[in-house]
Write a protein that holds these residues in place. Structure first.
Motif, PDB file in Angstrom:
ATOM      1  N   ARG A  41      71.616  46.448  10.545  1.00  0.00           N
ATOM      2  CA  ARG A  41      72.079  47.625   9.801  1.00  0.00           C
ATOM      3  C   ARG A  41      71.029  48.106   8.798  1.00  0.00           C
ATOM      4  NH1 ARG A  41      77.655  48.158  10.547  1.00  0.00           N
ATOM      5  NH2 ARG A  41      77.392  50.191   9.541  1.00  0.00           N
ATOM      6  N   ASP A  42      69.807  47.611   8.932  1.00  0.00           N
ATOM      7  CA  ASP A  42      68.734  47.987   8.000  1.00  0.00           C
ATOM      8  C   ASP A  42      68.427  49.482   8.114  1.00  0.00           C
ATOM      9  OD1 ASP A  42      66.311  46.846   6.285  1.00  0.00           O
ATOM     10  OD2 ASP A  42      65.527  48.354   7.682  1.00  0.00           O
ATOM     11  N   GLU A  43      68.290  50.149   6.981  1.00  0.00           N
ATOM     12  CA  GLU A  43      68.063  51.595   6.958  1.00  0.00           C
ATOM     13  C   GLU A  43      66.732  51.978   7.592  1.00  0.00           C
ATOM     14  OE1 GLU A  43      69.641  54.885   5.402  1.00  0.00           O
ATOM     15  OE2 GLU A  43      70.706  53.576   6.790  1.00  0.00           O
ATOM     16  N   ARG A  47      66.190  54.351  10.817  1.00  0.00           N
ATOM     17  CA  ARG A  47      65.331  55.539  10.707  1.00  0.00           C
ATOM     18  C   ARG A  47      64.386  55.611  11.898  1.00  0.00           C
ATOM     19  NH1 ARG A  47      60.271  56.951   8.880  1.00  0.00           N
ATOM     20  NH2 ARG A  47      60.119  58.976   7.819  1.00  0.00           N
ATOM     21  N   GLU A  48      63.789  54.474  12.254  1.00  0.00           N
ATOM     22  CA  GLU A  48      62.901  54.442  13.411  1.00  0.00           C
ATOM     23  C   GLU A  48      63.665  54.718  14.700  1.00  0.00           C
ATOM     24  OE1 GLU A  48      59.511  54.173  13.509  1.00  0.00           O
ATOM     25  OE2 GLU A  48      59.822  54.537  11.371  1.00  0.00           O
ATOM     26  N   GLN A  49      64.852  54.092  14.827  1.00  0.00           N
ATOM     27  CA  GLN A  49      65.663  54.323  16.021  1.00  0.00           C
ATOM     28  C   GLN A  49      66.021  55.799  16.148  1.00  0.00           C
ATOM     29  OE1 GLN A  49      66.474  52.339  18.418  1.00  0.00           O
ATOM     30  NE2 GLN A  49      66.224  50.246  17.675  1.00  0.00           N
ATOM     31  N   PHE A  50      66.360  56.441  15.048  1.00  0.00           N
ATOM     32  CA  PHE A  50      66.770  57.848  15.056  1.00  0.00           C
ATOM     33  C   PHE A  50      65.641  58.742  15.545  1.00  0.00           C
ATOM     34  CE2 PHE A  50      67.410  62.035  13.319  1.00  0.00           C
ATOM     35  CZ  PHE A  50      68.773  62.258  13.462  1.00  0.00           C
ATOM     36  N   TYR A  51      64.480  58.646  14.931  1.00  0.00           N
ATOM     37  CA  TYR A  51      63.368  59.523  15.297  1.00  0.00           C
ATOM     38  C   TYR A  51      62.911  59.265  16.730  1.00  0.00           C
ATOM     39  CZ  TYR A  51      62.699  61.377  10.590  1.00  0.00           C
ATOM     40  OH  TYR A  51      62.868  62.045   9.405  1.00  0.00           O
ATOM     41  N   TYR A  70      71.952  55.094   9.850  1.00  0.00           N
ATOM     42  CA  TYR A  70      72.853  54.551  10.858  1.00  0.00           C
ATOM     43  C   TYR A  70      74.005  55.529  11.112  1.00  0.00           C
ATOM     44  CZ  TYR A  70      76.638  51.744  12.823  1.00  0.00           C
ATOM     45  OH  TYR A  70      77.666  51.290  13.604  1.00  0.00           O
ATOM     46  N   GLU A  71      74.611  56.031  10.057  1.00  0.00           N
ATOM     47  CA  GLU A  71      75.729  56.967  10.216  1.00  0.00           C
ATOM     48  C   GLU A  71      75.266  58.279  10.827  1.00  0.00           C
ATOM     49  OE1 GLU A  71      78.828  56.428  10.016  1.00  0.00           O
ATOM     50  OE2 GLU A  71      78.663  54.386   9.223  1.00  0.00           O
ATOM     51  N   ARG A  74      74.929  57.717  14.493  1.00  0.00           N
ATOM     52  CA  ARG A  74      76.274  57.651  15.070  1.00  0.00           C
ATOM     53  C   ARG A  74      76.901  59.032  15.170  1.00  0.00           C
ATOM     54  NH1 ARG A  74      80.988  53.404  13.258  1.00  0.00           N
ATOM     55  NH2 ARG A  74      82.715  54.336  14.444  1.00  0.00           N
ATOM     56  N   ARG A  75      76.689  59.871  14.172  1.00  0.00           N
ATOM     57  CA  ARG A  75      77.259  61.234  14.199  1.00  0.00           C
ATOM     58  C   ARG A  75      76.758  62.010  15.405  1.00  0.00           C
ATOM     59  NH1 ARG A  75      75.755  66.408  12.832  1.00  0.00           N
ATOM     60  NH2 ARG A  75      73.700  65.754  12.086  1.00  0.00           N
ATOM     61  N   LEU A  76      75.448  61.985  15.652  1.00  0.00           N
ATOM     62  CA  LEU A  76      74.896  62.763  16.759  1.00  0.00           C
ATOM     63  C   LEU A  76      75.288  62.176  18.107  1.00  0.00           C
ATOM     64  CD1 LEU A  76      71.299  63.769  15.615  1.00  0.00           C
ATOM     65  CD2 LEU A  76      73.467  64.954  15.291  1.00  0.00           C
TER      66      LEU A  76
END
Length: 567
Positions: A41-43, A47-51, A70-71, A74-76
């Motif tokens: 759950r590390d921010e 962040r890396e996963q998102f980009y 993380y949220e 999950r939203r997208l």
């Protein structure tokens, strides 16, 4: 862990291993032990996963309203309406347009089968009423809009009038008893029409002046035309606007400036790698870099005036065709008799937004005209208000040129941002003949304009395509919710983008062209799409599908929202 409960691997090494995993694997690994759950759950990890997963440019910041990466991931993934939940087959021909009531309880559909259908939007959508417009000599219905209090429905269609295939009509239907209250002529039919107030609507009329010159008159019409007194106006002329080079006003809509409450969009169009803003005002000079032909200033006006003076004095005819001469004289008339309003404050007022042009018949410009408070009612003088005695036509306050064929427009929920579907002309193209516009691109650009600053913002959204040429090009309706923008396309798909990150999130498949999309105004996780395959499809987010399908509350794994999603 060793026998004493001490981790065998330090957090930093677990973090590096998790960086090489996909999002679903990271969430699954987080269920192994407390240490891995904390790292999962590390921010910085998310962040890396998102980009990486969504392929967002690294210079794009996180959405200002997001609480964590993380949220936001999950939203997208979990709240985009991309799961088909129902297919409506009650129409018998191509479905052209969809519109929701403001409450979200009902929606309307228009079709080539010449009906306007009104639907109940419940957990299972059901047909409430079907109005057949063929007895009124309509060819088909093409557009609808609910008034603000959802008591009336405006329905627009193509009218089979004598010797004129471009005429249309607007019908007003009561939503209490589905009675037809009034009918208003609308020319050309793709003006569509729109509500200005709860009881008055805007329609258009077209008057020819020359071979390729005309004027468009926009009328304010009372929805209830059975008035008791002959002293009460049921119609009033709003604006009379000159059209050049076979162009005309189409696709009218009203933006309410009092609703502007969004922060400025973070990605400006003038950022590195983005195209420059495409905005100019009528009557302005070309000092700000616009092409002289596209933005005629004082120098160009003087040249046109010398041309006309020479003709009136009997000097030799210039080597111009009759059509080219008509265009030049019309340009002179427009510049000499129509002057823009300077320093107008739009805040608190309403704006009339429509497509227009100045070079060719294909709509390549967005015209914007302020609607003043005294123009909000049919009461008062019918003709001529707002213009001096020497003015033939009303001035436009702003014009935005997109250098391409406009095939769709939609407003954000707060009415501040205008989203435009456009098929671009080739770079550097010149319009030599107004009846032969440049070829248009197959790729559709979804442009964004800020109506507060009258500037282009954001980079163009791309993914959807269209294939028909200029002379067959048709409208593809789009819609905008709080977080998303959606559009149809000719490639048999609807598309959804995120407004903040400018990324395509979902493709929604049909069997033919997707003509219209619409979000529920009360629930952006519900989207409807309409297609030439004669169907309407309802799409919900994975989250709402799970909620609706759950027979009883039960705990679910942390990664269920990811694992259950099917792309």
């Amino acid at each position: 862990m060793d026998e004493g409960g001490t981790p065998l691997l330090p957090d930093s090494l677990v973090y590096q291993i998790f960086l090489s995993l996909g999002p679903a694997d990271v969430l699954a690994a987080g269920l192994v032990c407390r240490q891995w759950q904390a790292v999962s759950r590390d921010e910085f990890l998310w962040r890396e996963q998102f980009y990486r997963y969504y392929q967002v440019a690294r210079d794009v910041p996180r959405h200002p309203a997001a609480t964590s990466w993380y949220e936001e991931f999950r939203r997208l993934y979990d709240r985009v309406p991309c799961v088909e939940v129902q297919t409506l087959t009650e129409h018998t021909d191509q479905v052209l347009h969809l519109s929701f009531s403001h409450s979200g309880y009902q929606f309307a559909s228009c079709s080539k089968d010449c009906t306007v259908k009104i639907w109940n939007n419940d957990l299972t959508i059901s047909l409430l009423h079907s109005a057949d417009m063929r007895p009124y000599n309509w060819s088909y219905t093409q557009f609808s809009q609910f008034n603000q209090d959802d008591s009336l429905l405006l329905a627009s269609g193509v009218f089979l009038g004598p010797h004129n295939s471009s005429s249309g009509e607007i019908a007003v239907i009561s939503l209490d008893n589905f009675a037809l209250l009034s009918r208003v002529r609308n020319k050309p039919y793709d003006v569509f029409g729109c509500w200005l107030t709860d009881t008055s609507l805007i329609s258009g009329n077209l008057h020819r002046i020359g071979d390729i010159t005309s004027c468009s008159v926009l009328w304010l019409n009372n929805a209830f035309q059975d008035v008791e007194s002959e002293n009460v106006n049921v119609v009033k002329r709003l604006f009379k606007i000159q059209n050049l080079n076979a162009s005309t006003i189409r696709t009218v809509m009203v933006a309410d400036c009092s609703r502007f409450d969004s922060p400025d969009l973070l990605l400006d169009a003038d950022a590195p790698g983005a195209a420059p803003s495409r905005v100019f005002d009528l009557g302005g000079s070309s000092d700000d870099g616009e092409d002289e032909a596209a933005s005629p200033g004082p120098a160009r006006t003087k040249g046109l005036r010398r041309l006309l003076d020479g003709l009136l004095e009997g000097q030799a005819q210039p080597p111009l065709s009759e059509r080219a001469l008509e265009t030049k004289v019309a340009e002179l008339l427009a510049q000499g008799r129509t002057k823009p309003e300077r320093g107008s404050a739009f805040v608190g007022n309403k704006l009339l937004v429509f497509t227009t042009g100045c070079l060719t018949y294909s709509p390549h410009q967005i015209g914007i005209k302020q609607i003043l408070p005294h123009q909000m009612t049919t009461a008062g003088p019918v003709l001529g208000e707002g213009r001096g005695s020497d003015a033939f036509f009303d001035a436009l306050d702003h014009v935005i040129d997109v250098h391409g064929h406009i095939i769709g427009m939609g407003l954000s929920p707060d009415n501040r941002y205008l989203y435009v579907n456009s098929r671009a002309w080739p770079r550097g193209s010149v319009v030599a003949d107004p009846m032969q516009p440049p070829p248009i691109a197959e790729e559709i650009d979804l442009l964004v304009f800020d109506l507060k600053t009258m500037r282009e913002v954001k980079r163009a959204l791309r993914a959807h395509r269209a294939y028909t040429p200029n002379d067959e090009c048709f409208f593809i309706f789009l819609d905008v919710s709080r977080d998303f923008v959606a559009s149809g396309a000719e490639d048999r798909h609807g598309y959804i983008w995120d407004r903040h990150y400018n990324i395509c999130l979902a493709k929604l498949r049909h069997q033919d062209v997707v003509n219209s999309v619409v979000f529920s105004p009360q629930e952006q996780e519900l989207l409807l799409t309409a297609s030439d395959d004669a169907t309407i499809k309802a799409w919900r987010s994975p989250r709402t599908v799970r909620v609706h399908q759950a027979s009883r509350p039960r705990p679910r794994p942390l990664f269920s929202w990811f694992a259950n999603q099917r792309r």
